[in-house]
Scaffold this motif. Structure first.
Motif, PDB file in Angstrom:
ATOM      1  N   UNK A 117       0.844  -1.157  -0.060  1.00 19.43           N
ATOM      2  CA  UNK A 117      -0.167   0.049  -0.075  1.00 19.43           C
ATOM      3  C   UNK A 117       0.851   1.211   0.024  1.00 19.43           C
ATOM      4  N   UNK A 118       2.099   1.162   0.738  1.00 15.75           N
ATOM      5  CA  UNK A 118       2.667   2.485   0.821  1.00 15.75           C
ATOM      6  C   UNK A 118       3.396   2.795  -0.578  1.00 15.75           C
ATOM      7  N   UNK A 119       3.782   1.567  -1.228  1.00 15.71           N
ATOM      8  CA  UNK A 119       4.410   1.876  -2.513  1.00 15.71           C
ATOM      9  C   UNK A 119       3.588   2.449  -3.623  1.00 15.71           C
ATOM     10  N   UNK A 166      -0.124   6.093  -6.559  1.00 11.79           N
ATOM     11  CA  UNK A 166      -0.265   5.295  -7.671  1.00 11.79           C
ATOM     12  C   UNK A 166       0.952   4.540  -8.398  1.00 11.79           C
ATOM     13  N   UNK A 167       0.750   4.064  -9.285  1.00 11.94           N
ATOM     14  CA  UNK A 167       1.827   3.091  -9.996  1.00 11.94           C
ATOM     15  C   UNK A 167       3.041   3.997 -10.425  1.00 11.94           C
ATOM     16  N   UNK A 168       2.495   5.234 -10.833  1.00 10.08           N
ATOM     17  CA  UNK A 168       3.784   6.385 -11.519  1.00 10.08           C
ATOM     18  C   UNK A 168       4.076   7.233 -10.555  1.00 10.08           C
ATOM     19  N   UNK A 169       3.405   7.240  -9.146  1.00  8.85           N
ATOM     20  CA  UNK A 169       3.790   8.098  -8.075  1.00  8.85           C
ATOM     21  C   UNK A 169       3.146   9.673  -8.261  1.00  8.85           C
ATOM     22  N   UNK A 224      -0.468  10.212  -8.766  1.00  8.41           N
ATOM     23  CA  UNK A 224      -1.828  10.330  -8.374  1.00  8.41           C
ATOM     24  C   UNK A 224      -2.299  10.770  -7.081  1.00  8.41           C
ATOM     25  N   UNK A 225      -3.504  11.316  -6.717  1.00  9.29           N
ATOM     26  CA  UNK A 225      -3.812  11.554  -5.509  1.00  9.29           C
ATOM     27  C   UNK A 225      -3.544  10.530  -4.382  1.00  9.29           C
ATOM     28  N   UNK A 226      -3.132  10.902  -3.236  1.00  5.96           N
ATOM     29  CA  UNK A 226      -2.695   9.867  -2.149  1.00  5.96           C
ATOM     30  C   UNK A 226      -4.017   8.994  -1.660  1.00  5.96           C
ATOM     31  N   UNK A 227      -3.896   7.762  -1.549  1.00  5.55           N
ATOM     32  CA  UNK A 227      -4.978   7.187  -1.293  1.00  5.55           C
ATOM     33  C   UNK A 227      -4.516   5.898  -0.439  1.00  5.55           C
ATOM     34  N   UNK A 228      -5.122   5.540   0.682  1.00  6.34           N
ATOM     35  CA  UNK A 228      -4.806   4.542   1.376  1.00  6.34           C
ATOM     36  C   UNK A 228      -5.852   3.907   2.130  1.00  6.34           C
ATOM     37  N   UNK A 229      -5.836   2.632   2.530  1.00  3.93           N
ATOM     38  CA  UNK A 229      -6.785   1.691   3.148  1.00  3.93           C
ATOM     39  C   UNK A 229      -6.546   1.664   4.656  1.00  3.93           C
ATOM     40  N   UNK A 230      -7.688   1.674   5.512  1.00  2.00           N
ATOM     41  CA  UNK A 230      -7.499   1.696   6.751  1.00  2.00           C
ATOM     42  C   UNK A 230      -7.056   0.499   7.458  1.00  2.00           C
ATOM     43  N   UNK A 231      -6.597   0.396   8.668  1.00  2.00           N
ATOM     44  CA  UNK A 231      -5.949  -0.685   9.275  1.00  2.00           C
ATOM     45  C   UNK A 231      -6.884  -1.762   9.300  1.00  2.00           C
ATOM     46  N   UNK A 232      -8.251  -1.539   9.530  1.00  2.00           N
ATOM     47  CA  UNK A 232      -9.238  -2.502   9.857  1.00  2.00           C
ATOM     48  C   UNK A 232      -9.425  -2.953   8.424  1.00  2.00           C
ATOM     49  N   UNK A 233      -9.652  -2.353   7.094  1.00  2.00           N
ATOM     50  CA  UNK A 233      -9.641  -3.032   5.910  1.00  2.00           C
ATOM     51  C   UNK A 233      -8.507  -3.903   5.479  1.00  2.00           C
ATOM     52  N   UNK A 234      -7.426  -3.567   5.797  1.00  2.00           N
ATOM     53  CA  UNK A 234      -6.203  -4.242   5.752  1.00  2.00           C
ATOM     54  C   UNK A 234      -6.230  -5.756   6.547  1.00  2.00           C
ATOM     55  N   UNK A 235      -6.748  -5.570   7.565  1.00  2.00           N
ATOM     56  CA  UNK A 235      -6.712  -6.695   8.534  1.00  2.00           C
ATOM     57  C   UNK A 235      -7.716  -7.710   8.043  1.00  2.00           C
ATOM     58  N   UNK A 291     -13.000   2.179  -5.674  1.00  2.00           N
ATOM     59  CA  UNK A 291     -11.684   3.047  -5.811  1.00  2.00           C
ATOM     60  C   UNK A 291     -10.689   2.336  -5.290  1.00  2.00           C
ATOM     61  N   UNK A 292     -10.446   2.073  -4.216  1.00  2.00           N
ATOM     62  CA  UNK A 292      -9.216   1.259  -3.448  1.00  2.00           C
ATOM     63  C   UNK A 292      -8.924  -0.147  -4.184  1.00  2.00           C
ATOM     64  N   UNK A 293      -9.981  -0.593  -4.842  1.00  2.00           N
ATOM     65  CA  UNK A 293      -9.636  -1.835  -5.331  1.00  2.00           C
ATOM     66  C   UNK A 293      -8.896  -1.508  -6.499  1.00  2.00           C
ATOM     67  N   UNK A 294      -9.414  -0.495  -7.475  1.00  2.00           N
ATOM     68  CA  UNK A 294      -8.503  -0.195  -8.772  1.00  2.00           C
ATOM     69  C   UNK A 294      -7.394   0.046  -8.330  1.00  2.00           C
ATOM     70  N   UNK A 295      -6.924   0.760  -7.031  1.00  2.00           N
ATOM     71  CA  UNK A 295      -5.618   1.242  -7.133  1.00  2.00           C
ATOM     72  C   UNK A 295      -4.737   0.163  -6.391  1.00  2.00           C
ATOM     73  N   UNK A 296      -5.458  -0.746  -5.365  1.00  2.00           N
ATOM     74  CA  UNK A 296      -4.480  -1.990  -4.787  1.00  2.00           C
ATOM     75  C   UNK A 296      -4.962  -3.255  -4.908  1.00  2.00           C
ATOM     76  N   UNK A 297      -6.080  -3.413  -5.463  1.00  2.00           N
ATOM     77  CA  UNK A 297      -6.703  -4.975  -5.896  1.00  2.00           C
ATOM     78  C   UNK A 297      -5.601  -5.959  -6.377  1.00  2.00           C
ATOM     79  N   UNK A 298      -5.124  -5.493  -7.322  1.00  2.00           N
ATOM     80  CA  UNK A 298      -4.113  -6.620  -8.222  1.00  2.00           C
ATOM     81  C   UNK A 298      -2.901  -7.057  -7.352  1.00  2.00           C
TER      82      UNK A 298
END
Length: 207
Positions: free
Chosen positions: A148-150, A154-157, A159-170, A190-197
Motif C-alpha cells: 500500500x505504501x508503494x 499510484x503506480x507512477x507516483x 496520483x492523489x494519495x489514497x490508503x486503506x484503513x487498518x481494519x480493511x487491511x486486517x 476506488x481502492x480496489x482499482x488502486x490496490x486490488x491486483x
C-alpha cells in the motif's frame, strides 16, 4: 496397644516385657518411600543466572498487574510462561504470541506491558493488527501495508494519495480473497482499482 480407658493412649502388653528387659529383640521395617520435600525448587533455579534478573522483573510486573486487577498473580501469567519469556526474550507481539500460555486475550491485555519489561520499549501496533499477532494473517497484513505504501500515490507516483484503513487491511489479511470481485467487496471500487491486483499478488505468493 491403644488403651480405651486412657482415651487411646498406648500401654505395654506382656509381649513387650522381654524386649524392655533386653531379653528379646525386634526388627523394624525400613520405609522405602522418601518423604516429600516441603519446599519446591525456587523458580529462579529453573532459569540460567543470566535470565534470573529478567525473570524477577517479569514477576514484579505480574504482581503489579495482578494487584491492580485484584486477581491472583497466576491469572495474569503462570510461572512457566514467565520462565519461557525470560529465556526466549520475545521482541514483538508476534513473538510473544508464540509463548506458551499467551492466548489472544492475554496478549491484547498484557502483551505490551511485558514486552516493555523485556525490551525497554513498547511496540506500537494498531489494534486491528494486534489481533492478528502470532498468526499468518499478521505477516500478510505487514506485507499488504508495504505494498500500500508503494502505491499510495499510484503506480507512477503522481496520483492523489489514497490508503486503506487498518481494519480493511486486517480484513483482507484474514479473509484472503482470491479474485478481483472478492477483494472489491472488501475495499470498494476506488481502492480496489488502486490496490486490488497488487494485494491479490501478495495473497497468491503466501498461499
Amino acid at each position: 496397644r491403644p488403651d480405651p480407658e486412657r482415651h487411646g493412649a498406648l500401654r505395654m502388653t506382656d509381649e513387650a516385657l522381654p524386649i524392655l528387659k533386653g531379653e528379646a529383640s525386634i526388627r523394624l521395617r525400613r520405609d522405602s518411600i522418601k518423604a516429600a520435600s516441603k519446599f519446591s525448587p525456587s523458580v529462579k533455579a529453573l532459569v540460567s543466572e543470566e535470565d534470573a534478573p529478567l525473570l524477577s522483573a517479569l514477576k514484579a510486573k505480574r504482581r503489579g498487574l495482578a494487584e491492580t486487577a485484584r486477581v491472583p498473580a497466576y491469572i495474569v501469567f503462570n510461572d512457566k510462561t514467565l520462565i519461557e519469556m525470560a529465556q526466549v526474550r520475545p521482541k514483538t507481539l508476534d513473538d510473544m504470541a508464540r509463548i506458551g500460555g499467551v492466548g489472544a486475550k492475554k496478549l491484547d491485555t498484557y502483551g505490551a506491558a511485558f514486552l516493555e519489561v523485556i525490551n525497554g520499549e513498547v511496540e506500537t501496533l494498531h489494534p486491528a493488527r494486534r489481533k492478528l499477532a502470532g498468526r499468518d494473517s499478521g505477516t500478510l497484513y505487514d506485507r499488504l501495508l508495504e505494498v500500500q505504501a508503494d502505491l499510495a500515490r499510484g503506480g507512477e507516483g503522481h496520483d492523489k494519495p489514497l490508503s486503506c484503513s487498518a481494519s480493511l487491511l486486517a480484513k483482507v489479511a484474514a479473509q484472503k480473497p482470491q479474485n478481483e470481485m472478492a477483494i472489491e467487496r472488501i475495499l470498494g471500487e476506488r481502492r480496489s482499482e488502486r490496490f486490488g491486483r497488487a494485494f491479490l499478488d501478495v495473497l497468491r505468493e503466501a498461499s
